[in-house]
Scaffold this motif. Structure first.
Motif, PDB file in Angstrom:
ATOM      1  N   MET A   1       0.689  -1.152  -0.059  1.00 57.09           N
ATOM      2  CA  MET A   1       0.100  -0.014   0.023  1.00 57.09           C
ATOM      3  C   MET A   1       0.782   1.166   0.097  1.00 57.09           C
ATOM      4  O   MET A   1       2.084   1.375   0.729  1.00 57.09           O
ATOM      5  N   VAL A   2       0.483   2.222  -0.698  1.00 57.69           N
ATOM      6  CA  VAL A   2       1.168   3.457  -0.932  1.00 57.69           C
ATOM      7  C   VAL A   2       0.048   4.720  -0.521  1.00 57.69           C
ATOM      8  O   VAL A   2      -1.206   4.500  -0.627  1.00 57.69           O
ATOM      9  N   LYS A   3       0.521   5.816  -0.165  1.00 65.75           N
ATOM     10  CA  LYS A   3      -0.302   6.942  -0.030  1.00 65.75           C
ATOM     11  C   LYS A   3      -0.790   7.477  -1.344  1.00 65.75           C
ATOM     12  O   LYS A   3       0.079   7.610  -2.230  1.00 65.75           O
ATOM     13  N   ALA A   4      -2.036   7.944  -1.270  1.00 64.91           N
ATOM     14  CA  ALA A   4      -2.637   8.392  -2.585  1.00 64.91           C
ATOM     15  C   ALA A   4      -2.076   9.885  -2.916  1.00 64.91           C
ATOM     16  O   ALA A   4      -1.444  10.331  -1.689  1.00 64.91           O
ATOM     17  N   ARG A   5      -2.091  10.390  -3.934  1.00 58.82           N
ATOM     18  CA  ARG A   5      -1.465  11.507  -4.341  1.00 58.82           C
ATOM     19  C   ARG A   5      -2.375  12.760  -3.890  1.00 58.82           C
ATOM     20  O   ARG A   5      -1.633  13.912  -3.445  1.00 58.82           O
ATOM     21  N   THR A   6      -3.541  12.657  -3.935  1.00 54.70           N
ATOM     22  CA  THR A   6      -4.562  13.951  -3.485  1.00 54.70           C
ATOM     23  C   THR A   6      -5.326  13.810  -2.451  1.00 54.70           C
ATOM     24  O   THR A   6      -6.164  14.652  -2.171  1.00 54.70           O
ATOM     25  N   VAL A   7      -5.670  12.517  -1.963  1.00 56.82           N
ATOM     26  CA  VAL A   7      -6.604  12.358  -0.870  1.00 56.82           C
ATOM     27  C   VAL A   7      -5.805  11.572   0.187  1.00 56.82           C
ATOM     28  O   VAL A   7      -5.078  10.818  -0.263  1.00 56.82           O
ATOM     29  N   ASP A   8      -6.389  11.477   1.489  1.00 56.41           N
ATOM     30  CA  ASP A   8      -5.795  10.956   2.523  1.00 56.41           C
ATOM     31  C   ASP A   8      -6.207   9.604   2.607  1.00 56.41           C
ATOM     32  O   ASP A   8      -6.793   9.119   3.657  1.00 56.41           O
ATOM     33  N   LEU A   9      -5.576   8.626   1.874  1.00 54.34           N
ATOM     34  CA  LEU A   9      -5.891   7.308   1.649  1.00 54.34           C
ATOM     35  C   LEU A   9      -4.674   6.624   1.176  1.00 54.34           C
ATOM     36  O   LEU A   9      -3.799   7.181   0.462  1.00 54.34           O
ATOM     37  N   LEU A  10      -4.722   5.210   1.783  1.00 48.33           N
ATOM     38  CA  LEU A  10      -4.000   4.093   1.161  1.00 48.33           C
ATOM     39  C   LEU A  10      -4.202   3.395  -0.006  1.00 48.33           C
ATOM     40  O   LEU A  10      -5.561   3.166   0.124  1.00 48.33           O
ATOM     41  N   VAL A  11      -3.631   3.473  -1.121  1.00 49.22           N
ATOM     42  CA  VAL A  11      -4.071   2.598  -2.086  1.00 49.22           C
ATOM     43  C   VAL A  11      -3.332   1.493  -2.594  1.00 49.22           C
ATOM     44  O   VAL A  11      -2.256   1.684  -2.284  1.00 49.22           O
ATOM     45  N   PRO A  12      -3.632   0.468  -3.235  1.00 52.53           N
ATOM     46  CA  PRO A  12      -2.639  -0.742  -3.841  1.00 52.53           C
ATOM     47  C   PRO A  12      -1.696  -0.167  -4.532  1.00 52.53           C
ATOM     48  O   PRO A  12      -1.856   0.587  -5.641  1.00 52.53           O
ATOM     49  N   ALA A  13      -0.194  -0.536  -4.188  1.00 53.23           N
ATOM     50  CA  ALA A  13       0.865  -0.057  -4.797  1.00 53.23           C
ATOM     51  C   ALA A  13       1.043  -0.688  -6.305  1.00 53.23           C
ATOM     52  O   ALA A  13       1.347   0.072  -6.985  1.00 53.23           O
ATOM     53  N   HIS A  14       0.339  -1.761  -6.445  1.00 51.42           N
ATOM     54  CA  HIS A  14       0.480  -2.262  -7.800  1.00 51.42           C
ATOM     55  C   HIS A  14      -0.844  -2.404  -8.603  1.00 51.42           C
ATOM     56  O   HIS A  14      -0.781  -3.020  -9.588  1.00 51.42           O
ATOM     57  N   ALA A  15      -1.709  -1.543  -8.376  1.00 47.23           N
ATOM     58  CA  ALA A  15      -2.881  -1.118  -9.173  1.00 47.23           C
ATOM     59  C   ALA A  15      -2.874  -0.899 -10.645  1.00 47.23           C
ATOM     60  O   ALA A  15      -1.707  -0.212 -10.711  1.00 47.23           O
ATOM     61  N   GLU A  16      -3.514  -1.518 -11.100  1.00 45.42           N
ATOM     62  CA  GLU A  16      -3.777  -1.160 -12.875  1.00 45.42           C
ATOM     63  C   GLU A  16      -3.916   0.265 -12.821  1.00 45.42           C
ATOM     64  O   GLU A  16      -3.229   1.114 -13.677  1.00 45.42           O
ATOM     65  N   MET A  17      -4.933   0.994 -12.333  1.00 45.71           N
ATOM     66  CA  MET A  17      -5.298   2.362 -12.304  1.00 45.71           C
ATOM     67  C   MET A  17      -6.051   2.648 -11.096  1.00 45.71           C
ATOM     68  O   MET A  17      -6.654   2.038 -10.462  1.00 45.71           O
ATOM     69  N   ILE A  18      -5.864   3.923 -10.570  1.00 48.32           N
ATOM     70  CA  ILE A  18      -6.486   4.382  -9.591  1.00 48.32           C
ATOM     71  C   ILE A  18      -7.222   5.942  -9.713  1.00 48.32           C
ATOM     72  O   ILE A  18      -6.511   6.775 -10.522  1.00 48.32           O
ATOM     73  N   LEU A  19      -8.463   5.940  -9.388  1.00 51.07           N
ATOM     74  CA  LEU A  19      -8.988   7.121  -9.569  1.00 51.07           C
ATOM     75  C   LEU A  19      -9.131   7.882  -8.210  1.00 51.07           C
ATOM     76  O   LEU A  19      -9.934   7.309  -7.252  1.00 51.07           O
ATOM     77  N   GLU A  20      -8.716   9.183  -7.752  1.00 52.44           N
ATOM     78  CA  GLU A  20      -8.756   9.685  -6.881  1.00 52.44           C
ATOM     79  C   GLU A  20      -9.619  10.772  -6.860  1.00 52.44           C
ATOM     80  O   GLU A  20     -10.011  11.366  -7.922  1.00 52.44           O
ATOM     81  N   GLY A  21     -10.462  11.038  -5.612  1.00 51.90           N
ATOM     82  CA  GLY A  21     -11.375  12.187  -5.809  1.00 51.90           C
ATOM     83  C   GLY A  21     -12.197  12.271  -4.433  1.00 51.90           C
ATOM     84  O   GLY A  21     -12.118  11.586  -3.377  1.00 51.90           O
ATOM     85  N   MET A  22     -13.280  13.127  -4.524  1.00 53.27           N
ATOM     86  CA  MET A  22     -14.151  13.232  -3.559  1.00 53.27           C
ATOM     87  C   MET A  22     -15.716  13.230  -4.064  1.00 53.27           C
ATOM     88  O   MET A  22     -16.044  13.273  -5.080  1.00 53.27           O
ATOM     89  N   LEU A  23     -16.321  12.358  -3.094  1.00 48.92           N
ATOM     90  CA  LEU A  23     -17.858  12.092  -3.477  1.00 48.92           C
ATOM     91  C   LEU A  23     -18.713  13.390  -2.869  1.00 48.92           C
ATOM     92  O   LEU A  23     -18.685  13.603  -1.440  1.00 48.92           O
ATOM     93  N   SER A  24     -19.394  14.068  -3.586  1.00 46.75           N
ATOM     94  CA  SER A  24     -20.303  15.140  -3.114  1.00 46.75           C
ATOM     95  C   SER A  24     -21.273  14.697  -2.279  1.00 46.75           C
ATOM     96  O   SER A  24     -22.055  14.009  -2.898  1.00 46.75           O
ATOM     97  N   ARG A  25     -21.436  15.350  -1.127  1.00 45.39           N
ATOM     98  CA  ARG A  25     -22.790  14.906  -0.426  1.00 45.39           C
ATOM     99  C   ARG A  25     -23.552  15.788  -0.550  1.00 45.39           C
ATOM    100  O   ARG A  25     -24.875  15.480  -0.617  1.00 45.39           O
ATOM    101  N   GLN A  26     -23.438  16.883  -1.277  1.00 42.95           N
ATOM    102  CA  GLN A  26     -24.510  17.909  -1.348  1.00 42.95           C
ATOM    103  C   GLN A  26     -25.418  17.859  -2.895  1.00 42.95           C
ATOM    104  O   GLN A  26     -26.158  17.792  -3.148  1.00 42.95           O
ATOM    105  N   ARG A  27     -24.117  17.623  -3.999  1.00 41.10           N
ATOM    106  CA  ARG A  27     -24.524  17.483  -5.401  1.00 41.10           C
ATOM    107  C   ARG A  27     -25.008  16.219  -5.719  1.00 41.10           C
ATOM    108  O   ARG A  27     -24.247  15.315  -5.430  1.00 41.10           O
ATOM    109  N   ARG A  28     -26.127  16.103  -6.254  1.00 43.64           N
ATOM    110  CA  ARG A  28     -26.496  14.870  -7.128  1.00 43.64           C
ATOM    111  C   ARG A  28     -27.011  15.119  -8.384  1.00 43.64           C
ATOM    112  O   ARG A  28     -27.420  16.124  -8.700  1.00 43.64           O
TER     113      ARG A  28
END
Length: 94
Positions: A1-28
């Motif tokens: 596991m490694v630290k994500a670049r833009t969010v405070d999470l650990l992600v799999p180091a050997h993942a094929e692809m990683i999408l980082e971001g935020m899920l909006s609580r207000q906007r639907r």
């Protein structure tokens, strides 16, 4: 596991692809069946918006996908193969 670049999470180091971001609580937004992928079936309705902040990938990533269309297509054969693999397990459980 490694630290994500833009969010405070650990992600799999050997993942094929990683999408980082935020899920909006207000906007639907309204998503209907025409907006879904062939793999994900959604019921039409209001869904939270995911704001992508970073996309990372390994060199030459593998993106597993199938093409869905008029039968017979490759997903038909994948379904048959899956059925043959798991059928013995379901028979053993009963």
């Amino acid at each position: 596991m490694v630290k994500a670049r833009t969010v405070d999470l650990l992600v799999p180091a050997h993942a094929e692809m990683i999408l980082e971001g935020m899920l909006s609580r207000q906007r639907r937004e309204l998503k209907d069946l025409s907006a879904t992928t062939p793999v994900i079936i959604l019921v039409a309705g209001m869904y939270p918006v995911f704001h992508v902040t970073c996309i990372t990938q390994r060199k030459d990533p593998i993106y597993p996908a199938t093409i869905v269309g008029k039968p017979p297509m490759e997903d038909c054969y994948m379904g048959k193969a899956t059925e043959r693999m798991f059928l013995p397990l379901s028979n053993a459980a009963s």
